[in-house]
Design a protein around this motif. Structure first.
Motif, PDB file in Angstrom:
ATOM      1  N   UNK A   1      10.116  99.247  59.659  1.00  0.00           N
ATOM      2  CA  UNK A   1      11.357  99.200  58.871  1.00  0.00           C
ATOM      3  C   UNK A   1      12.175 100.476  59.027  1.00  0.00           C
ATOM      4  N   UNK A   2      13.357 100.460  58.454  1.00  0.00           N
ATOM      5  CA  UNK A   2      14.288 101.571  58.634  1.00  0.00           C
ATOM      6  C   UNK A   2      13.855 102.813  57.873  1.00  0.00           C
ATOM      7  N   UNK A   3      14.078 103.949  58.504  1.00  0.00           N
ATOM      8  CA  UNK A   3      13.924 105.264  57.873  1.00  0.00           C
ATOM      9  C   UNK A   3      15.242 106.012  58.068  1.00  0.00           C
ATOM     10  N   UNK A   4      15.446 107.124  57.374  1.00  0.00           N
ATOM     11  CA  UNK A   4      16.681 107.893  57.607  1.00  0.00           C
ATOM     12  C   UNK A   4      16.872 108.279  59.070  1.00  0.00           C
ATOM     13  N   UNK A   5      15.779 108.619  59.758  1.00  0.00           N
ATOM     14  CA  UNK A   5      15.893 108.962  61.178  1.00  0.00           C
ATOM     15  C   UNK A   5      16.273 107.749  62.020  1.00  0.00           C
ATOM     16  N   UNK A   6      15.726 106.579  61.651  1.00  0.00           N
ATOM     17  CA  UNK A   6      16.092 105.357  62.370  1.00  0.00           C
ATOM     18  C   UNK A   6      17.574 105.052  62.187  1.00  0.00           C
ATOM     19  N   UNK A   7      18.052 105.193  60.962  1.00  0.00           N
ATOM     20  CA  UNK A   7      19.472 104.960  60.695  1.00  0.00           C
ATOM     21  C   UNK A   7      20.332 105.923  61.502  1.00  0.00           C
ATOM     22  N   UNK A   8      19.901 107.160  61.598  1.00  0.00           N
ATOM     23  CA  UNK A   8      20.647 108.141  62.384  1.00  0.00           C
ATOM     24  C   UNK A   8      20.698 107.739  63.853  1.00  0.00           C
ATOM     25  N   UNK A   9      19.567 107.269  64.386  1.00  0.00           N
ATOM     26  CA  UNK A   9      19.533 106.842  65.788  1.00  0.00           C
ATOM     27  C   UNK A   9      20.456 105.649  66.024  1.00  0.00           C
TER      28      UNK A   9
END
Length: 290
Positions: A177-185
């Motif tokens: 699932x999404x994490x802040x780093x995933x959202x940034x990527x």
């Protein structure tokens, strides 16, 4: 004959025509000014009623202050406060939000006049005042330098070719699932995403960018699942506010409550709209196939 002499005065034809033409020109100028003023009023009224969708009283207030479209292009947020001074707060809120969104849409974001005034207090020395001012300046300069560096890095980064297919972002290439780093990527992989990161570093996002951010997250979610749960909505709101500290959780997610059957916020609203659109598209395709 008597001694009286009668003198008959008749207007010279050329002078009479000149006088009449001057009077006519003056009337034409007045008529032209009146027509132009009516046009500006009509233009303002159409914008307010059909684009900004504000109350009739607000339009009357703008006209009373002789505010036209040109003034709206140059108006600052402090002018809105002055305009609605002593008026109902509801009028001000509705006009302000619609006005700010419209200015952003036309590429003229509304700015605020910020005046920094340092006043010496009775119990403060001049040296301490200068020292505090210098510290504030250095702190502010460091903040803007950090934001500028981050923005420059984001804008200079190249897109990852493997994450795009036929011009469409492949969300399954990212971690779930999404994490802040995933959202940034995810945001760094598209021009609009990089704009969101860049503007989010400087302050709160405008409604247009908030809408784009919500759309990106829901598209990411629907690439993996067809349903959405409260913990997932809470996680997305957490990722947004962690990556973009100027954003507020209630903008994106409002939990269910005694008087709220479904969650609120832009995330759930976008998810429902996307789901309805996909169902309608599927029905249309099935009808076309048959």
């Amino acid at each position: 004959m008597n001694g009286n002499i009668m003198v008959k005065c008749e207007p010279i034809t050329e002078e009479s025509e000149l006088f009449n033409s001057l009077v006519a020109d003056g009337n034409d100028d007045l008529q032209q000014q009146k027509t132009q003023q009516q046009y500006h009023q009509q233009e303002l009224r159409l914008l307010c009623m059909y684009k900004l969708k504000v109350a009739e009283e607000t339009v009357d207030l703008l006209e009373a202050q002789q505010i036209n479209i040109e003034c709206l292009h140059k108006m600052r947020i402090e002018d809105v406060d002055v305009l609605f001074d002593g008026k109902p707060l509801g009028w001000k809120i509705l006009f302000r939000e619609a006005f700010l969104e419209w200015r952003e849409e036309i590429g003229l974001p509304c700015k605020s006049i910020k005046t920094l005034c340092y006043r010496k207090r009775p119990n403060e020395s001049y040296d301490s005042l200068v020292e505090n001012s210098l510290k504030d300046h250095q702190s502010s300069a460091q903040h803007w330098e950090d934001c500028y560096t981050t923005s420059s890095q984001l804008l200079n980064e190249k897109e990852v070719p493997t994450q795009h297919e036929n011009g469409t972002l492949v969300y399954r290439a990212y971690r779930w699932p999404m994490t802040p780093n995933t959202l940034k990527d995810v945001l760094q992989s598209t021009p609009i995403g990089r704009s969101i990161l860049s503007m989010g570093c400087l302050g709160a996002l405008g409604k247009s960018l908030q809408y784009q951010l919500t759309a990106i997250i829901i598209d990411y979610h629907m690439a993996y699942e067809t349903k959405i749960t409260t913990p997932q909505l809470e996680n997305y709101a957490y990722c947004i506010t962690t990556l973009l500290p100027h954003e507020n959780v209630p903008t994106y997610h409002i939990p269910r409550g005694p008087s709220r059957r479904n969650p609120g916020g832009s995330l759930y609203s976008r998810f429902i709209n996307q789901k309805i659109s996909k169902k309608a598209l599927a029905i249309g395709n099935s009808i076309a196939a048959s």
